[in-house]
Design an enzyme around this catalytic site. Sequence first.
Site, PDB file in Angstrom:
ATOM      1  N   ARG A  59       0.835  -1.210   0.000  1.00 31.49           N
ATOM      2  CA  ARG A  59       0.000   0.000   0.000  1.00 31.49           C
ATOM      3  C   ARG A  59       0.868   1.259   0.000  1.00 31.49           C
ATOM      4  O   ARG A  59       0.569   2.237  -0.687  1.00 31.49           O
ATOM      5  CB  ARG A  59      -0.916  -0.031   1.229  1.00 31.49           C
ATOM      6  CG  ARG A  59      -1.892   1.136   1.308  1.00 31.49           C
ATOM      7  CD  ARG A  59      -2.952   0.860   2.362  1.00 31.49           C
ATOM      8  NE  ARG A  59      -3.834   2.006   2.534  1.00 31.49           N
ATOM      9  CZ  ARG A  59      -3.914   2.736   3.645  1.00 31.49           C
ATOM     10  NH1 ARG A  59      -3.153   2.435   4.684  1.00 31.49           N
ATOM     11  NH2 ARG A  59      -4.731   3.754   3.718  1.00 31.49           N
ATOM     12  N   HIS A 116       0.668   4.185  -2.802  1.00 34.98           N
ATOM     13  CA  HIS A 116       0.375   5.569  -2.426  1.00 34.98           C
ATOM     14  C   HIS A 116       1.522   6.507  -2.791  1.00 34.98           C
ATOM     15  O   HIS A 116       1.300   7.689  -3.048  1.00 34.98           O
ATOM     16  CB  HIS A 116       0.078   5.655  -0.927  1.00 34.98           C
ATOM     17  CG  HIS A 116      -1.302   5.195  -0.570  1.00 34.98           C
ATOM     18  ND1 HIS A 116      -2.031   5.746   0.460  1.00 34.98           N
ATOM     19  CD2 HIS A 116      -2.102   4.238  -1.119  1.00 34.98           C
ATOM     20  CE1 HIS A 116      -3.209   5.152   0.530  1.00 34.98           C
ATOM     21  NE2 HIS A 116      -3.270   4.227  -0.413  1.00 34.98           N
ATOM     22  N   GLY A 122       4.820  10.222  -8.788  1.00 31.52           N
ATOM     23  CA  GLY A 122       5.624   9.142  -9.312  1.00 31.52           C
ATOM     24  C   GLY A 122       6.291   8.421  -8.149  1.00 31.52           C
ATOM     25  O   GLY A 122       6.215   8.848  -6.995  1.00 31.52           O
ATOM     26  N   ASP A 154       8.807   8.141  -6.096  1.00 31.28           N
ATOM     27  CA  ASP A 154       9.976   8.937  -5.711  1.00 31.28           C
ATOM     28  C   ASP A 154      10.223   8.945  -4.211  1.00 31.28           C
ATOM     29  O   ASP A 154      10.996   9.757  -3.697  1.00 31.28           O
ATOM     30  CB  ASP A 154       9.824  10.371  -6.209  1.00 31.28           C
ATOM     31  CG  ASP A 154       8.683  11.126  -5.527  1.00 31.28           C
ATOM     32  OD1 ASP A 154       7.841  10.464  -4.859  1.00 31.28           O
ATOM     33  OD2 ASP A 154       8.627  12.360  -5.646  1.00 31.28           O
ATOM     34  N   ASN A 210      -3.253   8.665   4.345  1.00 26.85           N
ATOM     35  CA  ASN A 210      -2.005   7.965   4.695  1.00 26.85           C
ATOM     36  C   ASN A 210      -1.770   7.810   6.192  1.00 26.85           C
ATOM     37  O   ASN A 210      -0.759   7.229   6.605  1.00 26.85           O
ATOM     38  CB  ASN A 210      -0.804   8.701   4.080  1.00 26.85           C
ATOM     39  CG  ASN A 210      -0.709   8.496   2.583  1.00 26.85           C
ATOM     40  OD1 ASN A 210      -1.307   7.579   2.034  1.00 26.85           O
ATOM     41  ND2 ASN A 210       0.034   9.364   1.913  1.00 26.85           N
ATOM     42  N   HIS A 229      -5.658  -5.823  -2.957  1.00 24.92           N
ATOM     43  CA  HIS A 229      -6.558  -5.848  -1.806  1.00 24.92           C
ATOM     44  C   HIS A 229      -6.710  -7.244  -1.224  1.00 24.92           C
ATOM     45  O   HIS A 229      -7.410  -7.424  -0.235  1.00 24.92           O
ATOM     46  CB  HIS A 229      -7.943  -5.308  -2.202  1.00 24.92           C
ATOM     47  CG  HIS A 229      -7.969  -3.825  -2.398  1.00 24.92           C
ATOM     48  ND1 HIS A 229      -9.054  -3.144  -2.920  1.00 24.92           N
ATOM     49  CD2 HIS A 229      -7.034  -2.874  -2.157  1.00 24.92           C
ATOM     50  CE1 HIS A 229      -8.786  -1.856  -2.980  1.00 24.92           C
ATOM     51  NE2 HIS A 229      -7.557  -1.670  -2.527  1.00 24.92           N
ATOM     52  N   THR A 230      -6.080  -8.221  -1.839  1.00 24.77           N
ATOM     53  CA  THR A 230      -6.088  -9.564  -1.258  1.00 24.77           C
ATOM     54  C   THR A 230      -5.284  -9.614   0.037  1.00 24.77           C
ATOM     55  O   THR A 230      -5.440 -10.547   0.825  1.00 24.77           O
ATOM     56  CB  THR A 230      -5.532 -10.606  -2.259  1.00 24.77           C
ATOM     57  OG1 THR A 230      -5.741 -11.917  -1.730  1.00 24.77           O
ATOM     58  CG2 THR A 230      -4.042 -10.405  -2.516  1.00 24.77           C
ATOM     59  N   ASP A 241      -9.853  -9.828   2.572  1.00 23.80           N
ATOM     60  CA  ASP A 241     -10.526 -11.034   2.103  1.00 23.80           C
ATOM     61  C   ASP A 241     -10.302 -12.138   3.128  1.00 23.80           C
ATOM     62  O   ASP A 241      -9.712 -11.895   4.190  1.00 23.80           O
ATOM     63  CB  ASP A 241     -10.114 -11.434   0.673  1.00 23.80           C
ATOM     64  CG  ASP A 241      -8.715 -12.031   0.558  1.00 23.80           C
ATOM     65  OD1 ASP A 241      -8.141 -12.490   1.570  1.00 23.80           O
ATOM     66  OD2 ASP A 241      -8.172 -12.047  -0.564  1.00 23.80           O
ATOM     67  N   ASP A 274      -3.281 -14.183  -3.109  1.00 25.99           N
ATOM     68  CA  ASP A 274      -3.957 -15.113  -4.011  1.00 25.99           C
ATOM     69  C   ASP A 274      -5.080 -14.370  -4.737  1.00 25.99           C
ATOM     70  O   ASP A 274      -5.161 -13.144  -4.667  1.00 25.99           O
ATOM     71  CB  ASP A 274      -4.497 -16.321  -3.230  1.00 25.99           C
ATOM     72  CG  ASP A 274      -5.388 -15.923  -2.065  1.00 25.99           C
ATOM     73  OD1 ASP A 274      -5.963 -14.809  -2.093  1.00 25.99           O
ATOM     74  OD2 ASP A 274      -5.528 -16.714  -1.114  1.00 25.99           O
TER      75      ASP A 274
END
Length: 318
Positions: free
Chosen positions: A61, A65, A71, A73, A93, A190-191, A243, A250
């Site tokens: 994540r 973000h 970009g 960086d 954040n 998001h798994t 999940d 997965d």
Amino acid sequence: MASTIYLALPFALVLLSISLRVSALSLNYYDQTCPKAESIVKNIVRKAMRNDRTVPSALLRMHFHDCFIRGCDASVLLNSTTKNTAEKDGPPNISLHAFYVIDLVKKQVEALCPGVVSCADILAVAARDAVSLSGGPTWNVPKGRKDGRVSIATDTRQLPAPTFNISQLQQSFSQRGLSMDDLVALSGGHTLGFSHCSSFQNRIHNFDATNDVDSSLQPSFAASLRRVCPVHNKVKNAGATMDSSATTFDNMYYKLLVQGKSLFSSDQALLTSTRTKALVSKFASSQQEFEAAFVESMIKMSSITGGQEVRLDCRVVN
């Protein structure tokens, strides 16, 4: 001088400048200057995972973000100062964590190869290792990114929100040179992980003028979310896993999505377009197809660059 000009640009022009300045990254960028860099990253990520199972989702994540603002960086790693509130302290954040993992890598790499390996490259490699060490695919990460000098909390408003519909998602991704296919593949991240109630509260309480709950949610799943996140929730860290196998990389995210068991409005939005719905179904039925698409989209996203230096400390500019 360069920083002043950069700050003055409207955000749309900043995005354009990023897309036009994708650097020539290299798979063997550190082969001569710091050949042990990637092994250091992997070892530290592995050790951190043993102590905290949320580290992989946090690093993935964090990288996402970072790349979606100026970009890739490492601007998300910069600390706020008395004169500036940095990205890491912007509302989307606040829940980012595991910055210490990047700090540990940087300390070891600097001791071995001072002033060579950028924080942006460390974060990109750490995100890859977070995926592979969680049972997902691995890939060669193109390297050679530079670290940015600008980090502004208000820029985090440009991150795609969990409440976005498909049009908003498409616009957000296309501004970064990413396609609808990339959107669906990268959403598979998001798994891994956990979400606080605030990110999906809109779907389970006062959804619209007619329904208290989003009717696209599977009823028993919605009921379980309402129990965890009541309307006047007072439990600080209440929420739900992304999940049912939230520490394993997965394709379960897609399988649950087609069953009406996704958390975010932005997840459900993937079923509202013919193109994205077809991809969701494809990835739900084939982990191999998902992994191949995810790797391709990760390389594409992480190759958007925009930095100017190699920071000696990932939290402050040189």
